[in-house]
Structure formats: C-alpha cells, structure tokens
Write a protein that holds these residues in place. Structure first.
Motif, PDB file in Angstrom:
ATOM      1  N   ALA A 200       0.887  -1.227   0.020  1.00 27.62           N
ATOM      2  CA  ALA A 200       0.117   0.069   0.090  1.00 27.62           C
ATOM      3  C   ALA A 200       0.793   1.231   0.063  1.00 27.62           C
ATOM      4  CB  ALA A 200      -0.836   0.056   1.117  1.00 27.62           C
ATOM      5  N   GLU A 201       2.098   1.132   0.855  1.00 24.51           N
ATOM      6  CA  GLU A 201       2.885   2.235   0.864  1.00 24.51           C
ATOM      7  C   GLU A 201       3.234   2.524  -0.472  1.00 24.51           C
ATOM      8  OE1 GLU A 201       6.878   3.889   3.071  1.00 24.51           O
ATOM      9  OE2 GLU A 201       5.811   2.264   3.735  1.00 24.51           O
ATOM     10  N   ILE A 202       3.904   1.375  -1.152  1.00 22.29           N
ATOM     11  CA  ILE A 202       4.737   1.671  -2.369  1.00 22.29           C
ATOM     12  C   ILE A 202       3.584   2.226  -3.674  1.00 22.29           C
ATOM     13  CG2 ILE A 202       5.536   0.397  -4.358  1.00 22.29           C
ATOM     14  CD1 ILE A 202       7.173  -1.459  -2.160  1.00 22.29           C
ATOM     15  N   ALA A 203       2.479   1.758  -3.620  1.00 23.83           N
ATOM     16  CA  ALA A 203       1.644   2.093  -4.458  1.00 23.83           C
ATOM     17  C   ALA A 203       1.207   3.391  -4.319  1.00 23.83           C
ATOM     18  CB  ALA A 203       0.054   1.229  -4.360  1.00 23.83           C
ATOM     19  N   THR A 204       0.840   3.985  -3.000  1.00 23.04           N
ATOM     20  CA  THR A 204       0.839   5.413  -2.554  1.00 23.04           C
ATOM     21  C   THR A 204       1.829   6.312  -3.254  1.00 23.04           C
ATOM     22  OG1 THR A 204      -0.485   4.609  -0.878  1.00 23.04           O
ATOM     23  CG2 THR A 204      -0.035   7.093  -0.939  1.00 23.04           C
ATOM     24  N   ALA A 205       3.092   5.730  -2.801  1.00 26.61           N
ATOM     25  CA  ALA A 205       4.304   6.493  -3.477  1.00 26.61           C
ATOM     26  C   ALA A 205       4.583   6.590  -4.800  1.00 26.61           C
ATOM     27  CB  ALA A 205       5.709   5.855  -2.674  1.00 26.61           C
ATOM     28  N   LEU A 206       4.224   5.708  -5.549  1.00 25.69           N
ATOM     29  CA  LEU A 206       4.166   5.741  -7.006  1.00 25.69           C
ATOM     30  C   LEU A 206       3.254   6.930  -7.600  1.00 25.69           C
ATOM     31  CD1 LEU A 206       4.643   1.993  -7.706  1.00 25.69           C
ATOM     32  CD2 LEU A 206       6.445   3.747  -8.046  1.00 25.69           C
ATOM     33  N   ALA A 207       2.035   6.827  -6.803  1.00 27.25           N
ATOM     34  CA  ALA A 207       1.006   7.548  -7.357  1.00 27.25           C
ATOM     35  C   ALA A 207       1.481   9.277  -7.117  1.00 27.25           C
ATOM     36  CB  ALA A 207      -0.434   7.237  -6.704  1.00 27.25           C
ATOM     37  N   ASP A 208       1.997   9.383  -6.129  1.00 27.13           N
ATOM     38  CA  ASP A 208       2.608  10.421  -5.549  1.00 27.13           C
ATOM     39  C   ASP A 208       3.680  10.809  -6.560  1.00 27.13           C
ATOM     40  OD1 ASP A 208       4.072  12.892  -4.397  1.00 27.13           O
ATOM     41  OD2 ASP A 208       4.047  11.643  -2.281  1.00 27.13           O
ATOM     42  N   VAL A 209       4.563  10.149  -6.966  1.00 31.03           N
ATOM     43  CA  VAL A 209       5.680  10.834  -7.895  1.00 31.03           C
ATOM     44  C   VAL A 209       4.952  10.935  -9.232  1.00 31.03           C
ATOM     45  CG1 VAL A 209       7.536   9.892  -9.074  1.00 31.03           C
ATOM     46  CG2 VAL A 209       7.361   9.565  -6.573  1.00 31.03           C
ATOM     47  N   ARG A 210       4.176  10.137  -9.762  1.00 26.53           N
ATOM     48  CA  ARG A 210       3.331  10.474 -10.906  1.00 26.53           C
ATOM     49  C   ARG A 210       2.597  11.741 -10.839  1.00 26.53           C
ATOM     50  NH1 ARG A 210       2.106   4.607 -10.543  1.00 26.53           N
ATOM     51  NH2 ARG A 210       3.619   3.612 -11.713  1.00 26.53           N
ATOM     52  N   CYS A 211       1.945  12.105  -9.803  1.00 30.91           N
ATOM     53  CA  CYS A 211       1.246  13.129  -9.787  1.00 30.91           C
ATOM     54  C   CYS A 211       2.013  14.424  -9.550  1.00 30.91           C
ATOM     55  CB  CYS A 211       0.296  13.217  -8.837  1.00 30.91           C
ATOM     56  SG  CYS A 211      -1.049  12.092  -8.824  1.00 30.91           S
ATOM     57  N   LYS A 212       3.380  14.368  -8.888  1.00 26.60           N
ATOM     58  CA  LYS A 212       4.282  15.339  -8.921  1.00 26.60           C
ATOM     59  C   LYS A 212       4.547  15.598 -10.305  1.00 26.60           C
ATOM     60  CE  LYS A 212       5.934  14.832  -4.051  1.00 26.60           C
ATOM     61  NZ  LYS A 212       6.630  13.925  -3.284  1.00 26.60           N
ATOM     62  N   ALA A 213       5.045  14.569 -11.145  1.00 24.54           N
ATOM     63  CA  ALA A 213       5.427  14.865 -12.475  1.00 24.54           C
ATOM     64  C   ALA A 213       4.475  15.452 -13.182  1.00 24.54           C
ATOM     65  CB  ALA A 213       5.970  13.602 -13.056  1.00 24.54           C
ATOM     66  N   GLN A 214       3.194  15.103 -13.009  1.00 23.82           N
ATOM     67  CA  GLN A 214       1.849  15.700 -13.917  1.00 23.82           C
ATOM     68  C   GLN A 214       1.855  17.278 -13.640  1.00 23.82           C
ATOM     69  OE1 GLN A 214      -1.404  13.189 -13.971  1.00 23.82           O
ATOM     70  NE2 GLN A 214      -0.156  11.318 -13.965  1.00 23.82           N
ATOM     71  N   THR A 215       1.919  17.320 -12.424  1.00 24.44           N
ATOM     72  CA  THR A 215       1.449  18.835 -11.985  1.00 24.44           C
ATOM     73  C   THR A 215       2.960  19.704 -11.869  1.00 24.44           C
ATOM     74  OG1 THR A 215       1.794  18.310  -9.653  1.00 24.44           O
ATOM     75  CG2 THR A 215      -0.371  18.142 -10.552  1.00 24.44           C
TER      76      THR A 215
END
Length: 261
Positions: A200-215
């Motif tokens: 769960a932590e890894i999935a959240t962190a991956l989404a976090d990084v992708r959203c940082k890139a998108q924004t």
C-alpha cells in the motif's frame, strides 16, 4: 533543477570536510556538556551541522520524487537497513532521549522547555554552549553559522508560498483521481506507514511521484525555494563572508576539541 542546484549549496560546499569536522566537534562538545548535566546524548542524535543539515532540509521539502525510489522504498530512502530510513529530517535518537528524560533533557539541550514561556535570563543549552566554544565571538551572534537557518527559513517560506500551495492543490486533485486523498505530499509521506515498505505504501508513493510529475510540483517547489534562498543570502552576505573567511581558524578549534575529548 535539483537540490544540488540551489543557491545556498555554494556556501554549503565551500569546505565539506571542514564542516564535517566542525559538526563532529560540536556533537562531542554537546555530549560532554549533557553528561555534566546528568544526561546522555548520543552523537547520532544530531543530523549534522552545515552541509548535512542544509541537504536534509532541501531534500525533505518536496518528498519522494523518483519512481525507482518509490518502487523500492515507498516513502523511505536507502539506508543502513533493507527497509531504508524515512525521508526528511528524522532524528530517532533525539526522540528516544527526549521520551526517556522528558522536558528536563530538552531544556538542558536547548535552554528552553517546549511550550513554556521564555525566560529573560535562561541559561544556554548545550547546543548553544558547544557553538560558543567552537565559534567564539566570530560574529557576535549566538548563531554564528547562518547557513542551516537560511535553509530552514527558505523551506518554511516555500511551504507557505501561494505558488507552491496552488501546485499542492493540483497534486491533491491528481491523487484523488487515483483514489488517494491527501492535501499535501507531506501528509502522504508522514502517514502511519510500517517499518518495512508495504504494498500500500509503495502504491501510494508511486501515485505521489506520478502526480508530482504531472503537476510540475518539484520544479515549482525548487524554483520558489531558490528565490527565497537568494533573498536570504543577500540579507546575510556579511555573516556568510565572515564564516567562510574564518573556516581555517574554526577548523583548528574543532581539531583541538576533538583531540581533547
């Protein structure tokens, strides 16, 4: 842009070896002072002065930003253990000692008790005493090395800057679309994650990084932080110049303190 490109890094990197020697001497002087007051103080309790503090402050601002880092460690970074260590300025030994001894330990170290009214003539804490012993009357200032303070101030201003807050809102909306509900990256990073990175932590962190890139979150943070660092550097040029000019003399004091320990 990355943290190594920030304006304050030119001062941080003037003499890393000298900064490390000053930090080590300061840790040992603090430890000696705390022992005289009846308390233990692990040398590892401090993240290190100068360069180490600046780098930790800069890296902790925007959190995890690498997909490979997130995939391997979640919200932790590679460290001595397989699970890594939490990102940001984490001082586990400090927290452990504080929990063991309570406000008296904190007062001995810092000269203040958190939450208490400041006293007009409070004795200096062991950290301040160690600084005075190392730096003497170099600048006539109780905080003769302004670099870590500038890093912290710039990071605090960055966090409250409208441009960064707008980027955080965009990041939060991106995370919500992925099924995660956090207002800021810091909130996601500081969640109740287990010692070992979970799925769960890894999935959240991956989404976090992708959203940082998108924004464009990281670049926005670093551009704003760089502007604040430049402003604070211009306000502290005299102190910074004195510190750099005095490094050789300060290093001699540090080496003498280390030999005497």
């Amino acid at each position: 842009m990355c943290s190594s490109d920030l304006p304050l890094d030119s001062y941080e990197q003037v003499s890393v070896q000298q900064q490390q020697a000053l930090s080590a001497a300061g840790d040992l002087l603090t430890q000696r002072c705390m022992a005289a007051r009846g308390f233990s103080y692990p040398v590892a309790a401090q993240p290190g002065g100068g360069a180490a503090t600046v780098q930790a402050v800069e890296d902790s601002g925007y959190g995890v930003a690498s997909l490979s880092q997130a995939q391997s460690y979640g919200y932790k970074q590679a460290g001595p253990g397989s699970s890594g260590t939490p990102l940001g300025i984490v001082i586990p030994a400090f927290v452990a000692e504080q929990g063991k001894h309570g406000p008296a330990w904190t007062s001995a170290l810092l000269g203040i008790v958190p939450g208490a009214r400041p006293k007009a003539h409070a004795p200096p804490g062991c950290l301040q005493q160690a600084d005075l012993e190392l730096y003497g009357s170099l600048t006539g200032d109780p905080d003769p090395d302004p670099v870590p303070g500038i890093a912290v101030q710039a990071a605090q201003w960055t966090q409250s800057d409208p441009r960064v807050q707008f980027a955080e809102q965009a990041w939060s909306a991106c995370m919500a679309r992925a099924g995660y509900h956090y207002k800021t990256p810091a909130q996601a990073q500081q969640g109740s994650w287990p010692a070992q990175p979970s799925a769960a932590e890894i999935a959240t962190a991956l989404a976090d990084v992708r959203c940082k890139a998108q924004t464009n979150f990281v670049n926005t943070w670093l551009a704003v932080e760089a502007a604040y660092q430049r402003a604070l550097i211009s306000q502290n040029l005299t102190e910074l110049a004195r510190l750099q000019a005095a490094f050789a003399r300060l290093l001699q004091r540090a080496e003498a303190a280390l030999r005497a320990y």
